[in-house]
Design a protein around this motif. Structure first.
Motif, PDB file in Angstrom:
ATOM      1  N   GLY A 109     -13.845  -5.004  19.158  1.00 48.34           N
ATOM      2  CA  GLY A 109     -12.613  -4.590  18.475  1.00 48.34           C
ATOM      3  C   GLY A 109     -12.801  -4.417  16.983  1.00 48.34           C
ATOM      4  O   GLY A 109     -12.530  -3.327  16.433  1.00 48.34           O
ATOM      5  N   PRO A 110     -13.277  -5.458  16.275  1.00 44.24           N
ATOM      6  CA  PRO A 110     -13.482  -5.298  14.828  1.00 44.24           C
ATOM      7  C   PRO A 110     -14.504  -4.208  14.485  1.00 44.24           C
ATOM      8  O   PRO A 110     -14.318  -3.470  13.507  1.00 44.24           O
ATOM      9  CB  PRO A 110     -13.988  -6.671  14.387  1.00 44.24           C
ATOM     10  N   LEU A 111     -15.568  -4.079  15.291  1.00 44.26           N
ATOM     11  CA  LEU A 111     -16.556  -3.039  15.023  1.00 44.26           C
ATOM     12  C   LEU A 111     -15.963  -1.644  15.201  1.00 44.26           C
ATOM     13  O   LEU A 111     -16.245  -0.735  14.409  1.00 44.26           O
ATOM     14  CB  LEU A 111     -17.784  -3.217  15.916  1.00 44.26           C
ATOM     15  N   MET A 112     -15.151  -1.467  16.211  1.00 47.88           N
ATOM     16  CA  MET A 112     -14.504  -0.161  16.424  1.00 47.88           C
ATOM     17  C   MET A 112     -13.529   0.160  15.283  1.00 47.88           C
ATOM     18  O   MET A 112     -13.419   1.314  14.860  1.00 47.88           O
ATOM     19  CB  MET A 112     -13.776  -0.130  17.772  1.00 47.88           C
ATOM     20  N   LEU A 113     -12.838  -0.853  14.778  1.00 49.46           N
ATOM     21  CA  LEU A 113     -11.940  -0.653  13.644  1.00 49.46           C
ATOM     22  C   LEU A 113     -12.727  -0.222  12.414  1.00 49.46           C
ATOM     23  O   LEU A 113     -12.337   0.721  11.712  1.00 49.46           O
ATOM     24  CB  LEU A 113     -11.149  -1.934  13.359  1.00 49.46           C
ATOM     25  N   LEU A 114     -13.839  -0.897  12.140  1.00 44.51           N
ATOM     26  CA  LEU A 114     -14.670  -0.519  10.991  1.00 44.51           C
ATOM     27  C   LEU A 114     -15.239   0.890  11.157  1.00 44.51           C
ATOM     28  O   LEU A 114     -15.284   1.663  10.195  1.00 44.51           O
ATOM     29  CB  LEU A 114     -15.800  -1.527  10.809  1.00 44.51           C
ATOM     30  N   LEU A 115     -15.645   1.228  12.369  1.00 43.11           N
ATOM     31  CA  LEU A 115     -16.155   2.576  12.636  1.00 43.11           C
ATOM     32  C   LEU A 115     -15.067   3.623  12.402  1.00 43.11           C
ATOM     33  O   LEU A 115     -15.312   4.658  11.771  1.00 43.11           O
ATOM     34  CB  LEU A 115     -16.686   2.659  14.071  1.00 43.11           C
ATOM     35  N   ALA A 116     -13.865   3.354  12.882  1.00 47.45           N
ATOM     36  CA  ALA A 116     -12.753   4.294  12.695  1.00 47.45           C
ATOM     37  C   ALA A 116     -12.413   4.450  11.214  1.00 47.45           C
ATOM     38  O   ALA A 116     -12.146   5.572  10.739  1.00 47.45           O
ATOM     39  CB  ALA A 116     -11.533   3.821  13.474  1.00 47.45           C
ATOM     40  N   LEU A 117     -12.427   3.355  10.462  1.00 47.96           N
ATOM     41  CA  LEU A 117     -12.163   3.435   9.028  1.00 47.96           C
ATOM     42  C   LEU A 117     -13.254   4.242   8.322  1.00 47.96           C
ATOM     43  O   LEU A 117     -12.964   5.033   7.418  1.00 47.96           O
ATOM     44  CB  LEU A 117     -12.056   2.038   8.428  1.00 47.96           C
ATOM     45  N   GLY A 118     -14.508   4.053   8.728  1.00 50.76           N
ATOM     46  CA  GLY A 118     -15.610   4.821   8.144  1.00 50.76           C
ATOM     47  C   GLY A 118     -15.469   6.310   8.416  1.00 50.76           C
ATOM     48  O   GLY A 118     -15.672   7.137   7.515  1.00 50.76           O
TER      49      GLY A 118
END
Length: 152
Positions: A109-118
């Motif tokens: 979840g947190p990794l996908m959020l960071l990827l989406a923000l990037g």
């Protein structure tokens, strides 16, 4: 009549408190307390998100008896939980362990959020650096045709 309704509601709301039957309880209060502690963290596989201590299902009763049986045989709390997890899988735990393959689920979840923000930041940056599109305006021929249409 109203009294019966109140009594029925009170019994219905208190039903989970009666899930552990007296014949299931151990004579040793220390072992019984340990069994209750373990039972609070084990999920009833029938009732979903209800611990086996509060569930009235037959499977929950069997699990409560299994916990008490393992404790009377001398298992520690961890050994008892490990035994049940080995038989029923990690789904039986109300609070899944954070190690192993579950770590992927906790971090996804947190990794996908960071990827989406990037990706969003990259899109905004490239969009702001792109040259602005200028309107080409009308050619002389198109302007003449427009003026002719507007005069009519």
């Amino acid at each position: 009549m109203l009294n019966w309704i109140v009594v029925a509601l009170a019994v219905g709301l208190a039903a989970p408190a009666f899930a552990v039957q007296p014949e299931e309880m151990l004579d040793d209060p220390v072992l019984e307390e340990r069994a209750r502690e373990i039972s609070q963290d084990l999920r009833c596989l029938v009732c979903r998100n209800e611990n086996i201590d509060d569930s009235n299902s037959e499977l929950a009763k069997d699990l409560r008896l299994l916990v008490r049986e393992r404790l009377t045989e001398g298992d520690s709390n961890e050994e008892t939980v490990d035994f049940i997890v080995d038989r029923f899988g990690e789904y039986v735990l109300l609070r899944p362990r954070t190690g192993g393959t579950n770590l992927v689920l906790y971090l996804a979840g947190p990794l996908m959020l960071l990827l989406a923000l990037g990706v969003a930041l990259s899109y905004v940056r490239t969009r702001s650096k792109a040259p602005a599109k200028t309107e080409a305006g009308l050619s002389d021929e198109e302007q003449a045709r427009l003026d002719e249409i507007l005069k009519k």
